[in-house]
Design a protein around this motif. Structure first.
Motif, PDB file in Angstrom:
ATOM      1  N   VAL A   1       0.847  -1.185   0.000  1.00  0.00           N
ATOM      2  CA  VAL A   1       0.000   0.000   0.000  1.00  0.00           C
ATOM      3  C   VAL A   1       0.885   1.239   0.000  1.00  0.00           C
ATOM      4  O   VAL A   1       1.825   1.344   0.781  1.00  0.00           O
ATOM      5  CB  VAL A   1      -0.948   0.039   1.220  1.00  0.00           C
ATOM      6  CG1 VAL A   1      -1.786   1.313   1.197  1.00  0.00           C
ATOM      7  CG2 VAL A   1      -1.848  -1.184   1.254  1.00  0.00           C
TER       8      VAL A   1
ATOM      9  N   SER B   1       0.345   5.417   0.250  1.00  0.00           N
ATOM     10  CA  SER B   1      -0.587   6.526   0.448  1.00  0.00           C
ATOM     11  C   SER B   1      -0.209   7.658  -0.500  1.00  0.00           C
ATOM     12  O   SER B   1       0.977   7.993  -0.641  1.00  0.00           O
ATOM     13  CB  SER B   1      -0.541   7.023   1.893  1.00  0.00           C
ATOM     14  OG  SER B   1      -0.968   6.011   2.786  1.00  0.00           O
TER      15      SER B   1
ATOM     16  N   SER C   1      -7.387  14.016   8.101  1.00  0.00           N
ATOM     17  CA  SER C   1      -7.107  12.662   7.605  1.00  0.00           C
ATOM     18  C   SER C   1      -5.817  12.615   6.806  1.00  0.00           C
ATOM     19  O   SER C   1      -5.029  11.659   6.918  1.00  0.00           O
ATOM     20  CB  SER C   1      -8.276  12.166   6.749  1.00  0.00           C
ATOM     21  OG  SER C   1      -8.507  13.048   5.656  1.00  0.00           O
TER      22      SER C   1
ATOM     23  N   VAL D   1      -1.906  10.789   7.898  1.00  0.00           N
ATOM     24  CA  VAL D   1      -1.102   9.919   7.040  1.00  0.00           C
ATOM     25  C   VAL D   1       0.323  10.440   6.938  1.00  0.00           C
ATOM     26  O   VAL D   1       1.303   9.668   7.028  1.00  0.00           O
ATOM     27  CB  VAL D   1      -1.741   9.825   5.634  1.00  0.00           C
ATOM     28  CG1 VAL D   1      -0.790   9.147   4.648  1.00  0.00           C
ATOM     29  CG2 VAL D   1      -3.058   9.066   5.697  1.00  0.00           C
TER      30      VAL D   1
ATOM     31  N   ASP E   1      -1.546  -1.379  -4.212  1.00  0.00           N
ATOM     32  CA  ASP E   1      -2.723  -0.640  -3.781  1.00  0.00           C
ATOM     33  C   ASP E   1      -2.341   0.800  -3.503  1.00  0.00           C
ATOM     34  O   ASP E   1      -1.267   1.081  -2.966  1.00  0.00           O
ATOM     35  CB  ASP E   1      -3.319  -1.242  -2.510  1.00  0.00           C
ATOM     36  CG  ASP E   1      -4.465  -2.198  -2.801  1.00  0.00           C
ATOM     37  OD1 ASP E   1      -5.288  -1.868  -3.651  1.00  0.00           O
ATOM     38  OD2 ASP E   1      -4.501  -3.268  -2.169  1.00  0.00           O
TER      39      ASP E   1
ATOM     40  N   ASP F   1      -3.723   4.247  -1.530  1.00  0.00           N
ATOM     41  CA  ASP F   1      -4.656   4.857  -0.579  1.00  0.00           C
ATOM     42  C   ASP F   1      -4.627   6.356  -0.864  1.00  0.00           C
ATOM     43  O   ASP F   1      -3.718   7.072  -0.443  1.00  0.00           O
ATOM     44  CB  ASP F   1      -4.203   4.555   0.849  1.00  0.00           C
ATOM     45  CG  ASP F   1      -5.075   5.233   1.892  1.00  0.00           C
ATOM     46  OD1 ASP F   1      -6.275   5.444   1.609  1.00  0.00           O
ATOM     47  OD2 ASP F   1      -4.565   5.572   2.977  1.00  0.00           O
TER      48      ASP F   1
ATOM     49  N   HIS G   1      -5.721  10.303  -0.997  1.00  0.00           N
ATOM     50  CA  HIS G   1      -6.349  11.369  -0.210  1.00  0.00           C
ATOM     51  C   HIS G   1      -6.356  12.631  -1.081  1.00  0.00           C
ATOM     52  O   HIS G   1      -5.375  13.372  -1.121  1.00  0.00           O
ATOM     53  CB  HIS G   1      -5.563  11.613   1.084  1.00  0.00           C
ATOM     54  CG  HIS G   1      -5.511  10.421   1.989  1.00  0.00           C
ATOM     55  ND1 HIS G   1      -6.319  10.281   3.097  1.00  0.00           N
ATOM     56  CD2 HIS G   1      -4.753   9.290   1.927  1.00  0.00           C
ATOM     57  CE1 HIS G   1      -6.064   9.128   3.684  1.00  0.00           C
ATOM     58  NE2 HIS G   1      -5.121   8.503   2.988  1.00  0.00           N
TER      59      HIS G   1
END
Length: 411
Positions: free
Chosen positions: A7, A9, A24, A28, A102, A104, A106
């Motif tokens: 993963v 971000s 949020s 991270v 993957d 993630d 934002h």
């Protein structure tokens, strides 16, 4: 290939920096052991809040992605992006280049969202053209009188380059607004027209807004196939306007499809195939170096600089090309093996269109029509011309056209 991080971000950030991030996204970035981004983006993060190791992207970026991410396998990794990472941003590069199973994501408001808010333009009705790592000529295909465009800039000199392009291609009256540092404390707007644009340099972080105005004497180029013949540089090897429109209708381009334009001539079929949708692709195969160079110039002038030109004789020049969705043969039909090679290259469902004006080539098309079906038509165009003090019809050479869709059992 190196192992991939499971993963990654991806955090969008704007010109307002840390203060503009939601909690949020901050959470991270605080937790990240590795922070990857451009120097400008990394400088927006306070060291006290974001203690992770900071790494700037190398150049070129795309080939470095898998190895760079794999080097930090097992560490919490955050990639910084400008605005919305999924809108002309790093998220696509990470997905396509590999290295992360993957993402993630934002998102932050994109520069386009900010620009439309400042201008009062409806976002859904505003076309966006990116010039980031793309040729300036890519803008030409989006220019239409009265149209509003947002242009994603490549840097401080983009506005001046765009103004010069507009002046020299018949769009000097176009209003240009440069929106700098959108959403940040240094936000600023510069306003002018292409004809008298005074700013050689602007802030590097900017978006251009264009209100397109065509000069009265500039050639009008529509949005559908059948551009005026005068739009092309050519030596006579040009599929003429009305036959060209009929040919594109038979080829039936759809978004994302690839065309082989065999015997490219002036490149008009490939150019207009690509103009139907920005994701359409074309490869023009032309044996004459002079004509191949002309095809490239026409592609630039008419806003599709991504058209690939292969300077080679067909069918040999077709070897190794990506499988096409459609093929147009505009010349060289009598070359040994050309029709067979093109037919074999087509996948089931692929389309082939071939035009000719000679009896010898017409005989070949009639034979293929008997074997494979499709449509065999003759296109005849007459133009009104002066005849003394009167007017009469002058007929161009009729064009025989065979168009066919390859079936799953055809061979």
């Amino acid at each position: 290939m190196n192992a991939a991080i499971s993963v990654v971000s991806v955090v969008g950030i704007g010109a307002d920096g840390w203060d503009g991030l939601p909690e949020s996204s901050r959470r991270v970035l605080r937790a990240a052991e590795v922070l990857i981004g451009a120097p400008r983006q990394l400088d927006l993060l306070p060291a006290a809040d974001c203690p992770g190791e900071r790494i700037t992207w190398p150049s070129p970026l795309r080939p470095a992605v898998p190895g760079l991410l794999a080097a930090h396998e097992g560490r919490a990794t955050a990639v910084l992006a400008s605005g919305d990472p999924s809108f002309h941003g790093i998220a696509r590069t990470l997905t396509e280049a590999g290295g992360a199973r993957d993402l993630d994501i934002h998102p932050h408001p994109s520069s386009v969202s900010y620009a439309c808010a400042r201008l009062g333009w409806p976002l859904e009705a505003t076309e966006t053209v990116s010039l980031v790592a793309r040729p300036l000529a890519a803008l030409s295909g989006a220019l239409h009188d009265g149209r509003r465009l947002l242009v994603l800039s490549e840097g401080a000199g983009t506005a001046a380059r765009v103004a010069e392009l507009l002046r020299t291609t018949g769009w000097g009256g176009t209003r240009i607004r440069v929106l700098e540092q959108l959403g940040g404390p240094a936000e600023r707007l510069l306003d002018g027209t292409a004809a008298d644009w005074p700013h050689e340099r602007t802030d590097a972080l900017n978006v251009l807004a264009l209100d397109c105005v065509r000069d009265p004497d500039a050639l009008r180029l529509g949005a559908v196939p059948g551009l005026p013949d005068e739009a092309y540089e050519h030596d006579g090897q040009l599929t003429k306007r009305y036959v060209r429109a009929a040919t594109l209708a038979a080829l039936a381009p759809a978004p994302g499809e690839l065309l082989w334009d065999v015997g490219g001539g002036s490149g008009s079929i490939g150019v207009e195939w690509m103009r139907t949708h920005r994701s359409c692709r074309a490869i023009a195969v032309e044996r004459s170096p002079e004509r191949a160079a002309r095809i490239a110039r026409n592609a630039d002038t008419l806003g599709v600089p991504g058209l690939r030109v292969v300077t080679a004789a067909a069918p040999a020049g077709l070897a190794g090309l990506e499988t096409p969705d459609a093929i147009f043969i505009g010349g060289g039909l009598t070359a040994p093996g050309l029709l067979d090679t093109c037919w074999e290259a087509l996948p089931p469902g692929g389309r082939l269109v071939a035009n000719t004006v000679t009896l010898e080539s017409e005989a070949l098309l009639a034979d293929r029509y008997r074997r494979h079906g499709g449509e065999l038509v003759r296109l005849a165009v007459s133009t009104a011309v002066p005849v003394g003090g009167f007017t009469g019809w002058r007929q161009a050479m009729p064009v025989t056209q065979w168009s066919v869709t390859k079936g799953s059992t055809d061979s």
